[in-house]
Design a protein around this motif. Structure first.
Motif, PDB file in Angstrom:
ATOM      1  N   TYR A  13      11.111  22.646 -35.860  1.00 31.17           N
ATOM      2  CA  TYR A  13      10.518  22.436 -37.229  1.00 31.17           C
ATOM      3  C   TYR A  13      11.123  20.892 -37.694  1.00 31.17           C
ATOM      4  N   LEU A  14      11.994  20.420 -37.384  1.00 38.55           N
ATOM      5  CA  LEU A  14      12.563  19.244 -37.737  1.00 38.55           C
ATOM      6  C   LEU A  14      11.562  18.029 -37.196  1.00 38.55           C
ATOM      7  N   ILE A  15      11.299  18.186 -35.837  1.00 36.03           N
ATOM      8  CA  ILE A  15      10.638  17.164 -35.239  1.00 36.03           C
ATOM      9  C   ILE A  15       8.926  17.167 -35.409  1.00 36.03           C
ATOM     10  N   ILE A  16       8.371  18.681 -35.609  1.00 36.88           N
ATOM     11  CA  ILE A  16       6.895  18.427 -35.520  1.00 36.88           C
ATOM     12  C   ILE A  16       6.735  18.586 -36.899  1.00 36.88           C
ATOM     13  N   PHE A  73       8.783  24.677 -28.972  1.00 31.76           N
ATOM     14  CA  PHE A  73      10.350  24.489 -29.143  1.00 31.76           C
ATOM     15  C   PHE A  73      11.268  25.690 -28.881  1.00 31.76           C
ATOM     16  N   ALA A  74      10.726  26.708 -29.550  1.00 30.55           N
ATOM     17  CA  ALA A  74      11.925  27.840 -29.496  1.00 30.55           C
ATOM     18  C   ALA A  74      12.205  28.173 -27.837  1.00 30.55           C
ATOM     19  N   PHE A  75      10.811  28.273 -27.215  1.00 31.72           N
ATOM     20  CA  PHE A  75      11.099  28.616 -25.951  1.00 31.72           C
ATOM     21  C   PHE A  75      11.854  27.691 -24.978  1.00 31.72           C
ATOM     22  N   LEU A  86       7.529  21.097 -45.518  1.00 33.65           N
ATOM     23  CA  LEU A  86       8.051  20.087 -44.487  1.00 33.65           C
ATOM     24  C   LEU A  86       9.600  19.368 -44.551  1.00 33.65           C
ATOM     25  N   PRO A  87      10.031  19.109 -43.575  1.00 35.08           N
ATOM     26  CA  PRO A  87      11.617  18.674 -43.762  1.00 35.08           C
ATOM     27  C   PRO A  87      11.934  17.584 -44.654  1.00 35.08           C
ATOM     28  N   HIS A  90       4.804  15.514 -41.778  1.00 31.26           N
ATOM     29  CA  HIS A  90       4.751  15.071 -43.129  1.00 31.26           C
ATOM     30  C   HIS A  90       4.531  13.719 -43.079  1.00 31.26           C
ATOM     31  N   TYR A  91       4.747  12.930 -42.007  1.00 36.83           N
ATOM     32  CA  TYR A  91       4.275  11.646 -42.296  1.00 36.83           C
ATOM     33  C   TYR A  91       2.989  11.354 -41.788  1.00 36.83           C
TER      34      TYR A  91
END
Length: 181
Positions: free
Chosen positions: A119-122, A15-17, A157-158, A127-128
């Protein structure tokens, strides 16, 4: 599959890339959408869980409790998060206006916001998966127990770390910043 924290970290770096390629103005739009979704999922957590239980009961393809039911529940979370991520990455819907910052600063900002979106998505998916006791283990994709590093990471995790109104504050601030421009 390797340790979950390695897979998680690798996907966040991906995701950073993506953020680097898309630029921070587009990535901030993704952050806005994902923060709003995570607000809804955390604020209405009990109602959403009740709806998932009703779905599992109504469909009746799997027993109401157990790994198969949790896999159905996780699939709904994954589809929802994936759908919102896809929609927010597709097109120019929430691209923030302004001139991109060129040079190293622009690249670093794009990388950081791309990391944050990862971080938010993965992190939310993990988390779930954790809350539902890793239902993918029935396919051999995960082996318990978590490593000591992963046990600490699960608390960061978020949805576990940020309260519902924290997500709302992030989304509201970003929407306010977009409107002000």
């Amino acid at each position: 599959m390797g340790p979950i924290e390695i897979v998680w970290g690798s996907l966040i770096i991906l995701f950073a890339f993506i953020g680097l390629v898309r630029g921070f103005l587009r990535e901030i739009g993704v952050t806005t959408v994902m923060a709003f979704l995570l607000f809804l999922l955390t604020f209405f957590q009990k109602q959403f869980a009740a709806g998932l239980n009703a779905l599992v009961t109504t469909v009746g393809l799997v027993p109401v409790d157990g790994t198969q039911a949790n896999l159905v529940r996780f699939a709904v979370y994954a589809i929802l998060i994936g759908l919102f991520a896809f929609i927010s990455y597709q097109g120019e819907t929430l691209t923030f206006e302004g001139r991109p910052i060129s040079g190293l600063l622009g690249m670093v900002l794009s990388l950081i916001i791309g990391l944050w979106n990862g971080y938010l998505i993965i992190g939310s998916l993990w988390h779930y998966m954790h809350v539902l006791n890793y239902p993918i283990s029935m396919w051999g994709l995960f082996q318990q127990p978590l490593s000591p590093v992963a046990q600490v990471m699960v608390t960061l995790l978020p949805p576990a770390l940020i309260p519902a109104f924290g997500f709302l504050a992030i989304a509201a601030f970003l929407i306010f910043m977009r409107v002000i421009k």
